[in-house]
Design a protein around this motif. Structure first.
Motif, PDB file in Angstrom:
ATOM      1  N   TYR A  70      -8.007  11.792  22.629  1.00  0.00           N
ATOM      2  CA  TYR A  70      -6.799  12.084  23.473  1.00  0.00           C
ATOM      3  C   TYR A  70      -5.562  11.697  22.810  1.00  0.00           C
ATOM      4  O   TYR A  70      -4.354  12.077  23.309  1.00  0.00           O
ATOM      5  CB  TYR A  70      -6.932  11.864  25.128  1.00  0.00           C
ATOM      6  N   HIS A  75      -2.498   3.939  25.248  1.00  0.00           N
ATOM      7  CA  HIS A  75      -1.415   4.288  26.023  1.00  0.00           C
ATOM      8  C   HIS A  75      -0.968   5.840  25.812  1.00  0.00           C
ATOM      9  O   HIS A  75      -0.121   6.256  26.653  1.00  0.00           O
ATOM     10  CB  HIS A  75      -0.502   3.463  25.786  1.00  0.00           C
ATOM     11  N   GLN A  76      -1.306   6.591  25.006  1.00  0.00           N
ATOM     12  CA  GLN A  76      -0.961   7.865  24.711  1.00  0.00           C
ATOM     13  C   GLN A  76      -1.787   8.906  25.409  1.00  0.00           C
ATOM     14  O   GLN A  76      -1.500  10.215  25.595  1.00  0.00           O
ATOM     15  CB  GLN A  76      -1.158   8.352  23.282  1.00  0.00           C
ATOM     16  N   ALA A  77      -2.731   8.506  26.031  1.00  0.00           N
ATOM     17  CA  ALA A  77      -3.489   9.318  27.028  1.00  0.00           C
ATOM     18  C   ALA A  77      -3.273   9.165  28.356  1.00  0.00           C
ATOM     19  O   ALA A  77      -2.585   8.357  28.828  1.00  0.00           O
ATOM     20  CB  ALA A  77      -5.246   8.981  26.795  1.00  0.00           C
ATOM     21  N   THR A  78      -3.321  10.200  28.954  1.00  0.00           N
ATOM     22  CA  THR A  78      -3.117  10.319  30.486  1.00  0.00           C
ATOM     23  C   THR A  78      -4.100   9.524  31.163  1.00  0.00           C
ATOM     24  O   THR A  78      -5.066   9.163  30.864  1.00  0.00           O
ATOM     25  CB  THR A  78      -3.308  11.533  31.290  1.00  0.00           C
ATOM     26  N   LYS A  79      -3.702   9.137  32.445  1.00  0.00           N
ATOM     27  CA  LYS A  79      -4.598   8.130  33.484  1.00  0.00           C
ATOM     28  C   LYS A  79      -6.014   9.086  33.479  1.00  0.00           C
ATOM     29  O   LYS A  79      -6.980   8.557  33.407  1.00  0.00           O
ATOM     30  CB  LYS A  79      -3.942   8.085  34.706  1.00  0.00           C
ATOM     31  N   GLU A 102      -7.176  11.075  31.222  1.00  0.00           N
ATOM     32  CA  GLU A 102      -7.971  11.013  30.116  1.00  0.00           C
ATOM     33  C   GLU A 102      -8.710   9.795  29.995  1.00  0.00           C
ATOM     34  O   GLU A 102      -9.896   9.470  29.571  1.00  0.00           O
ATOM     35  CB  GLU A 102      -6.982  11.368  29.134  1.00  0.00           C
ATOM     36  N   GLN A 103      -7.762   8.500  30.313  1.00  0.00           N
ATOM     37  CA  GLN A 103      -8.435   7.177  30.079  1.00  0.00           C
ATOM     38  C   GLN A 103      -9.849   7.091  31.257  1.00  0.00           C
ATOM     39  O   GLN A 103     -10.632   6.484  30.672  1.00  0.00           O
ATOM     40  CB  GLN A 103      -7.481   6.108  30.579  1.00  0.00           C
ATOM     41  N   PRO A 137     -11.199  14.719  31.729  1.00  0.00           N
ATOM     42  CA  PRO A 137     -10.265  14.480  32.450  1.00  0.00           C
ATOM     43  C   PRO A 137     -10.013  15.544  33.643  1.00  0.00           C
ATOM     44  O   PRO A 137     -10.472  16.522  33.779  1.00  0.00           O
ATOM     45  CB  PRO A 137      -9.213  14.534  31.690  1.00  0.00           C
ATOM     46  N   THR A 188      -4.842  21.410  35.533  1.00  0.00           N
ATOM     47  CA  THR A 188      -3.457  21.768  35.119  1.00  0.00           C
ATOM     48  C   THR A 188      -2.968  22.945  35.104  1.00  0.00           C
ATOM     49  O   THR A 188      -3.772  24.001  35.006  1.00  0.00           O
ATOM     50  CB  THR A 188      -3.234  21.276  33.580  1.00  0.00           C
TER      51      THR A 188
END
Length: 161
Positions: A3, A8-12, A14-15, A53, A68
Motif C-alpha cells: 500500500y 504511514h503512507q497507507a490508510t488506516k 490498509e494498515q 482494507p 470507496t
C-alpha cells in the motif's frame, strides 16, 4: 509495500488489514511488548490471512464492491478487487469485447497495448508494463489481478480514461 513504501503512507484500513494478516502469520509475537501488554491473541485480534482494507478478504475478490465510492455514476468502485466490472472496463480500454472474462485473446490485446510480449500469459513483464502505462512504477508483483494496490490504481486509471 503493498500500500505504500512506508507504513504511514497507507490508510488506516490498509494498515489494519496488514496487521490482521501479520497476526495470522506470526501471532502476537509480531508485537512482543505491546501485544503482550494488551493480551493480544489471534482470536481477539481478528487474525485473517486474507484481510483486505474495509473488512473484505481475498475470498471475495471475484466481486467489485467496496466502501470507496465511485467518482461518478457508472464508474468502477475503487476497491482493489479484480472482478467482472473491472475486467469489463479493462476490456473496453484495450478495445475488445466486454464479457467480464479475461480471455487469452484479451490478455494478448492488453500486452500489445502496454508494450509487453503478447504471449497471452500474465506475468511480471505484463504487470510491470501495465503499471507503467497507468503511471505507476514496478512493485515486483507477478500477476496484477491479485495485487490490491495495482488493481486499485488500475480502477482509478480506468475511471479517469
Amino acid at each position: 509495500t503493498e500500500y505504500g513504501s512506508q507504513a504511514h503512507q497507507a490508510t488506516k484500513a490498509e494498515q489494519i488489514a496488514v496487521a490482521k494478516r501479520t497476526l495470522h502469520e506470526q501471532g502476537p509475537g509480531a508485537w512482543p511488548v505491546c501485544g503482550k501488554r494488551a493480551g493480544l491473541t489471534r482470536t481477539n485480534g481478528g487474525a485473517d490471512p486474507n484481510a483486505r482494507p474495509g473488512g473484505g478478504s481475498a475470498a471475495s475478490r471475484g466481486e467489485d464492491r467496496g466502501s470507496t465510492p465511485a467518482p461518478s455514476s457508472g464508474a468502477l468502485v475503487v476497491d482493489g478487487k479484480f472482478g467482472p466490472k473491472t475486467t469489463r472496463a479493462l476490456e473496453a480500454w484495450i478495445g475488445v469485447g466486454q464479457d467480464g472474462r479475461l480471455s487469452t485473446g484479451d490478455i494478448k490485446a492488453l500486452q500489445s497495448k502496454v508494450g509487453a510480449r503478447a504471449d497471452g500469459k500474465i506475468g511480471a513483464e505484463t504487470t510491470r508494463k501495465l503499471r507503467a502505462a497507468i503511471g505507476h512504477g514496478n512493485n515486483g508483483v507477478w500477476d496484477f489481478r491479485t495485487n490490491y494496490a495495482t488493481v486499485k490504481a488500475l480502477q482509478e486509471y480506468l475511471n479517469a480514461h
